[in-house]
Design a protein around this motif. Sequence first.
Motif, mmCIF file in Angstrom:
data_model
loop_
_atom_site.group_PDB
_atom_site.id
_atom_site.type_symbol
_atom_site.label_atom_id
_atom_site.label_comp_id
_atom_site.label_asym_id
_atom_site.label_seq_id
_atom_site.Cartn_x
_atom_site.Cartn_y
_atom_site.Cartn_z
ATOM 1 N N GLU A 84 0.815 -1.218 0.000
ATOM 2 C CA GLU A 84 0.000 0.000 0.000
ATOM 3 C C GLU A 84 0.849 1.269 0.000
ATOM 4 O O GLU A 84 0.629 2.164 -0.830
ATOM 5 N N ASN A 85 1.818 1.368 0.893
ATOM 6 C CA ASN A 85 2.650 2.574 0.982
ATOM 7 C C ASN A 85 3.560 2.718 -0.239
ATOM 8 O O ASN A 85 3.793 3.827 -0.717
ATOM 9 N N SER B 283 4.901 5.581 -5.155
ATOM 10 C CA SER B 283 5.159 5.493 -6.598
ATOM 11 C C SER B 283 4.162 6.348 -7.373
ATOM 12 O O SER B 283 4.538 7.049 -8.317
ATOM 13 N N LEU B 284 2.901 6.298 -6.978
ATOM 14 C CA LEU B 284 1.874 7.085 -7.669
ATOM 15 C C LEU B 284 2.115 8.580 -7.476
ATOM 16 O O LEU B 284 1.948 9.360 -8.419
ATOM 17 N N VAL C 37 -5.861 0.948 -1.680
ATOM 18 C CA VAL C 37 -5.427 2.338 -1.684
ATOM 19 C C VAL C 37 -6.563 3.148 -2.302
ATOM 20 O O VAL C 37 -7.093 2.784 -3.356
ATOM 21 N N TYR C 38 -6.965 4.228 -1.632
ATOM 22 C CA TYR C 38 -8.069 5.081 -2.084
ATOM 23 C C TYR C 38 -7.483 6.270 -2.834
ATOM 24 O O TYR C 38 -6.604 6.951 -2.325
ATOM 25 N N ILE C 39 -7.999 6.505 -4.050
ATOM 26 C CA ILE C 39 -7.433 7.533 -4.925
ATOM 27 C C ILE C 39 -8.555 8.442 -5.416
ATOM 28 O O ILE C 39 -9.522 7.964 -6.014
ATOM 29 N N LYS D 202 2.953 1.452 23.505
ATOM 30 C CA LYS D 202 3.536 1.735 22.208
ATOM 31 C C LYS D 202 2.402 1.983 21.220
ATOM 32 O O LYS D 202 1.444 1.212 21.155
ATOM 33 N N GLU D 203 2.488 3.099 20.463
ATOM 34 C CA GLU D 203 1.497 3.387 19.436
ATOM 35 C C GLU D 203 1.860 2.628 18.173
ATOM 36 O O GLU D 203 2.997 2.667 17.721
ATOM 37 N N VAL D 204 0.873 1.941 17.600
ATOM 38 C CA VAL D 204 1.083 1.161 16.389
ATOM 39 C C VAL D 204 0.043 1.588 15.363
ATOM 40 O O VAL D 204 -1.139 1.713 15.677
ATOM 41 N N GLU D 205 0.486 1.821 14.127
ATOM 42 C CA GLU D 205 -0.419 2.205 13.050
ATOM 43 C C GLU D 205 -0.872 0.935 12.336
ATOM 44 O O GLU D 205 -0.042 0.142 11.886
ATOM 45 N N VAL D 206 -2.190 0.746 12.243
ATOM 46 C CA VAL D 206 -2.750 -0.445 11.617
ATOM 47 C C VAL D 206 -3.630 -0.020 10.442
ATOM 48 O O VAL D 206 -4.479 0.861 10.591
ATOM 49 N N LYS D 207 -3.431 -0.624 9.294
ATOM 50 C CA LYS D 207 -4.251 -0.319 8.116
ATOM 51 C C LYS D 207 -5.656 -0.880 8.331
ATOM 52 O O LYS D 207 -5.816 -2.042 8.679
ATOM 53 N N LEU D 208 -6.669 -0.029 8.112
ATOM 54 C CA LEU D 208 -8.050 -0.473 8.274
ATOM 55 C C LEU D 208 -8.468 -1.426 7.160
ATOM 56 O O LEU D 208 -9.259 -2.335 7.379
#
Length: 188
Positions: free
Chosen positions: A23-24, A29-30, A73-75, A62-68
Motif C-alpha cells: 500500500e505505501n 510510486s503514484l 489504496v483510495y485515490i 507503544k502506538e502502532v499504526e494499523v491499516k483499516l
Amino acid sequence: MSNINEMNQGLKWYVAHTYSGYENKVKNSLQRVIENRGMQDLICDINIPVEIIIEQKGEEQKEVEVKLFPSYVYIKMVMNDDTWHAVRNIQGVTGFVGPGSRPTPLSEEEVRALNLEGAINEEETEHRITLDFAEGDNVVVSSGLFEGYNGVVQAISDDRTMVTVLVKKGRRDMPVEIEASCLTRENA
C-alpha cells in the motif's frame, strides 16, 4: 481498457487493489508519477485509512499504526485513459475495485463513512488500547499499593485503562480497581 473515457464523472474516489504490504509503496510510486507527468489536477489525493492502536505490555505503551483495509489504496481522481494507465502500471497494483474490469467510484456516503475527506479532527480520532491480558487471566500488580500481589482479571473498562482485579489478601479475595499499565500477565 475500452471506453474508459466514457466513465469520466469528474473527481471521484476510486479504490485500487494492491498486493498485501504494498500500500505505501503504491502510494509513493503514484505520487512520483503524478509529479513527473504533471497530473496534479487529475489525481489529487491518495489515502490509506489507518487506525492508531496503543499496545500495552506491562507498564510500556507503544502506538502502532494499523491499516483499516489492507491491500487497498483510495485515490481521488478523474477517471480517463491516462489516469487509469498511470495507476494500473504502478508496481504492486492488481486492479481497481468494481464489477469486471470497470472501476467504480465510491458513493458520497462511502466517502463520509471512510472519512476520506478528513472531516474528523485529530482530537476526535479514537485510540484503541490493546492489553496483553483478558478477563479471567491471572495477573501480577507491578506498581502501586498492591505491588507484588497476584489476582484474576474480573472486568476491563470500556476505554481499557482501568481493570478490576480480584486480589488475594489473606484468606479473602478482594476486588480492586487498578490502572491497566500497573498490571502484567502472570508468566508473561
